[in-house]
Design a protein around this motif. Structure first.
Motif, PDB file in Angstrom:
ATOM      1  N   GLY A  21      43.558  42.605  29.502  1.00 36.96           N
ATOM      2  CA  GLY A  21      42.214  42.957  29.934  1.00 36.96           C
ATOM      3  C   GLY A  21      41.314  43.223  28.749  1.00 36.96           C
ATOM      4  N   ALA A  22      40.020  42.930  28.921  1.00 33.12           N
ATOM      5  CA  ALA A  22      39.064  43.128  27.837  1.00 33.12           C
ATOM      6  C   ALA A  22      37.708  43.552  28.378  1.00 33.12           C
ATOM      7  N   GLY A  23      37.737  44.265  29.508  1.00 31.21           N
ATOM      8  CA  GLY A  23      36.510  44.763  30.105  1.00 31.21           C
ATOM      9  C   GLY A  23      36.089  46.092  29.502  1.00 31.21           C
ATOM     10  N   PRO A  24      35.092  46.731  30.097  1.00 33.74           N
ATOM     11  CA  PRO A  24      34.577  47.997  29.551  1.00 33.74           C
ATOM     12  C   PRO A  24      35.636  49.083  29.396  1.00 33.74           C
ATOM     13  N   TRP A  25      36.513  49.245  30.398  1.00 31.25           N
ATOM     14  CA  TRP A  25      37.540  50.286  30.332  1.00 31.25           C
ATOM     15  C   TRP A  25      38.591  49.950  29.276  1.00 31.25           C
ATOM     16  N   ALA A  77      55.804  46.563  24.856  1.00 31.70           N
ATOM     17  CA  ALA A  77      55.328  47.190  26.087  1.00 31.70           C
ATOM     18  C   ALA A  77      53.948  46.626  26.406  1.00 31.70           C
ATOM     19  N   VAL A  78      53.554  46.770  27.676  1.00 34.13           N
ATOM     20  CA  VAL A  78      52.297  46.187  28.140  1.00 34.13           C
ATOM     21  C   VAL A  78      51.431  47.277  28.757  1.00 34.13           C
ATOM     22  N   ALA A  79      50.147  47.260  28.423  1.00 31.88           N
ATOM     23  CA  ALA A  79      49.165  48.143  29.052  1.00 31.88           C
ATOM     24  C   ALA A  79      48.186  47.279  29.844  1.00 31.88           C
ATOM     25  N   PHE A  80      47.865  47.715  31.058  1.00 24.66           N
ATOM     26  CA  PHE A  80      46.974  46.950  31.930  1.00 24.66           C
ATOM     27  C   PHE A  80      45.627  47.648  32.059  1.00 24.66           C
ATOM     28  N   ALA A  81      44.554  46.851  31.935  1.00 28.34           N
ATOM     29  CA  ALA A  81      43.195  47.342  32.174  1.00 28.34           C
ATOM     30  C   ALA A  81      42.431  46.225  32.882  1.00 28.34           C
ATOM     31  N   VAL A  82      42.899  45.916  34.081  1.00 29.13           N
ATOM     32  CA  VAL A  82      42.368  44.806  34.869  1.00 29.13           C
ATOM     33  C   VAL A  82      42.212  45.264  36.320  1.00 29.13           C
ATOM     34  N   PRO A  83      41.495  44.495  37.161  1.00 30.16           N
ATOM     35  CA  PRO A  83      41.371  44.861  38.571  1.00 30.16           C
ATOM     36  C   PRO A  83      42.740  44.953  39.247  1.00 30.16           C
ATOM     37  N   ALA A 163      28.449  55.789  39.061  1.00 29.81           N
ATOM     38  CA  ALA A 163      28.751  54.598  38.259  1.00 29.81           C
ATOM     39  C   ALA A 163      28.608  53.299  39.049  1.00 29.81           C
ATOM     40  N   PHE A 164      28.771  53.364  40.383  1.00 30.34           N
ATOM     41  CA  PHE A 164      28.655  52.137  41.184  1.00 30.34           C
ATOM     42  C   PHE A 164      27.198  51.713  41.365  1.00 30.34           C
ATOM     43  N   LEU A 165      26.266  52.571  40.986  1.00 32.21           N
ATOM     44  CA  LEU A 165      24.846  52.248  41.151  1.00 32.21           C
ATOM     45  C   LEU A 165      24.374  51.230  40.114  1.00 32.21           C
ATOM     46  N   GLY A 166      25.125  51.048  39.044  1.00 35.53           N
ATOM     47  CA  GLY A 166      24.772  50.089  38.008  1.00 35.53           C
ATOM     48  C   GLY A 166      25.431  50.440  36.703  1.00 35.53           C
ATOM     49  N   GLY A 167      25.530  49.462  35.802  1.00 37.12           N
ATOM     50  CA  GLY A 167      26.157  49.699  34.508  1.00 37.12           C
ATOM     51  C   GLY A 167      27.505  49.000  34.393  1.00 37.12           C
ATOM     52  N   ASP A 168      28.208  49.272  33.294  1.00 38.73           N
ATOM     53  CA  ASP A 168      29.455  48.574  32.981  1.00 38.73           C
ATOM     54  C   ASP A 168      30.536  48.737  34.035  1.00 38.73           C
ATOM     55  N   PHE A 169      30.554  49.904  34.710  1.00 32.68           N
ATOM     56  CA  PHE A 169      31.659  50.171  35.631  1.00 32.68           C
ATOM     57  C   PHE A 169      31.328  49.831  37.086  1.00 32.68           C
ATOM     58  N   ALA A 170      30.173  49.210  37.309  1.00 33.71           N
ATOM     59  CA  ALA A 170      29.857  48.704  38.648  1.00 33.71           C
ATOM     60  C   ALA A 170      30.451  47.307  38.779  1.00 33.71           C
ATOM     61  N   THR A 171      31.765  47.241  38.657  1.00 28.76           N
ATOM     62  CA  THR A 171      32.475  45.964  38.677  1.00 28.76           C
ATOM     63  C   THR A 171      32.701  45.497  40.106  1.00 28.76           C
ATOM     64  N   SER A 172      33.024  44.229  40.250  1.00 30.40           N
ATOM     65  CA  SER A 172      33.096  43.629  41.590  1.00 30.40           C
ATOM     66  C   SER A 172      34.150  44.291  42.470  1.00 30.40           C
ATOM     67  N   TRP A 173      35.308  44.610  41.911  1.00 30.23           N
ATOM     68  CA  TRP A 173      36.349  45.198  42.765  1.00 30.23           C
ATOM     69  C   TRP A 173      35.972  46.614  43.200  1.00 30.23           C
ATOM     70  N   ARG A 174      35.292  47.356  42.327  1.00 28.23           N
ATOM     71  CA  ARG A 174      34.857  48.701  42.705  1.00 28.23           C
ATOM     72  C   ARG A 174      33.771  48.638  43.779  1.00 28.23           C
ATOM     73  N   SER A 226      35.881  64.851  49.338  1.00 27.59           N
ATOM     74  CA  SER A 226      34.667  64.033  49.393  1.00 27.59           C
ATOM     75  C   SER A 226      34.673  63.081  48.206  1.00 27.59           C
ATOM     76  N   LEU A 227      34.434  61.793  48.478  1.00 27.64           N
ATOM     77  CA  LEU A 227      34.495  60.775  47.445  1.00 27.64           C
ATOM     78  C   LEU A 227      33.260  59.889  47.496  1.00 27.64           C
ATOM     79  N   SER A 228      32.647  59.668  46.355  1.00 26.31           N
ATOM     80  CA  SER A 228      31.557  58.703  46.277  1.00 26.31           C
ATOM     81  C   SER A 228      31.329  58.297  44.827  1.00 26.31           C
ATOM     82  N   GLY A 229      31.062  57.025  44.629  1.00 23.67           N
ATOM     83  CA  GLY A 229      30.655  56.521  43.326  1.00 23.67           C
ATOM     84  C   GLY A 229      29.226  56.042  43.336  1.00 23.67           C
TER      85      GLY A 229
END
Length: 302
Positions: A21-25, A77-83, A163-174, A226-229
């Protein structure tokens, strides 16, 4: 007395970790953390976009793998940072290759895919560890230790941000799955430990806007989550309040420095890999959390 230095032969060699993975996270946390050492080194990066992999690897002198199979050959070892859907597919292959894994939450997009990951990990006996960020902070560990000595009748909790309102972490899966799949594992994990094992969950609302969970616990306690992004806040808000016959206990991350988590996470992952001993926050714990998510979605865990 002569003290050991990082170059001493007595110290174990850094674990060579490949990053998927090579996204924002991946850039903000995984690559930076793994390259910082001394317990690990970032050996290689693979992503479906080679230019993004190059951008992530370059600051740390890591290689860019041409394929996932090549990444597996270049690391211990492998680290994952993908959907979640991508992780669920590739983690099974990494397990078959015998590679220890640093896994993101949730394990997969649904219970069936998470179960395939957990089954592959168990079958091939590979070491795993979950990136449940807050669990590696001293304040969280102190809270859970204190909660273990309490009788809890009820709890209120929230995990909220914008974060879901916009920016790097408003990714498609989120944006597709919402706060339950992204934020839910963190809060349900803490409630499951601090209050007691969750036995049932009822939910209301829309995870893409605001979702409310009512959890019943094994000892009869009830908790609300209570949960919301998708709400505008100055900073993310994570708070848990425990109530019972004694004094209330409050956990609040408002002024928590999350950079304190990364050295602990890295050190414990390297120790797990070198010892061959699973971390308590492993794939089996990830499957438990995925079962709770399915419960909240009204999906049978059978």
């Amino acid at each position: 007395m002569q003290h050991a230095s990082p170059s001493d032969d007595s110290l174990p060699a850094p674990v060579r970790v490949g990053l998927v993975g090579a996204g924002p996270w991946a850039r903000a946390m995984h690559a930076r953390m793994l390259a910082a050492g001394p317990e690990t080194t970032l050996t290689a990066v693979w992503a479906r976009r080679p230019e993004a992999a190059q951008e992530t690897a370059a600051p740390y002198g890591a290689k860019v793998a041409a394929s996932f199979d090549e990444l597996l050959e270049q690391c211990e070892a492998v680290a994952f940072a993908v959907p979640p859907a991508v992780q669920a597919e590739l983690a099974v292959r990494a397990a078959k290759a015998g590679r220890p894994m640093l896994l993101e939450k949730p394990l997969g997009p649904d219970l069936a895919s998470a179960r395939r990951v957990a089954n592959a990990v168990a079958e091939h006996r590979v070491v795993t560890q979950l990136v449940l960020t807050k669990r590696y902070h001293p304040r969280t560990r102190d809270f859970l230790a204190r909660a273990a000595g309490l009788t809890v009748s009820g709890a209120r909790s929230c995990y909220l941000h914008g974060a879901f309102l916009g920016g790097d972490f408003a990714t498609s899966w989120r944006l597709e799955h919402g706060a339950l799949l992204d934020l839910g594992p963190h809060l349900l994990d803490l409630l499951d430990v601090a209050v007691g094992p969750i036995t049932s969950i009822r939910s209301s609302g829309d995870p893409r806007r605001w979702i409310e969970l009512t959890c019943e616990h094994a000892d009869g306690a009830v908790s609300q989550a209570s949960l919301s992004g998708s709400v505008k806040l100055e900073r993310a808000r994570t708070r848990i309040e425990l109530f019972g016959p004694g004094d209330e206990l409050v956990y609040d991350t408002a002024d928590m420095d999350h950079d304190e988590c990364w050295p602990v996470l890295r050190r414990e992952f390297a120790a797990a890999v070198r010892s061959g001993t699973d971390h308590p926050l492993n794939a089996a714990r990830g499957l438990r959390l995925q079962e709770l998510l399915a419960m909240a979605e009204g999906v049978s865990s059978r």
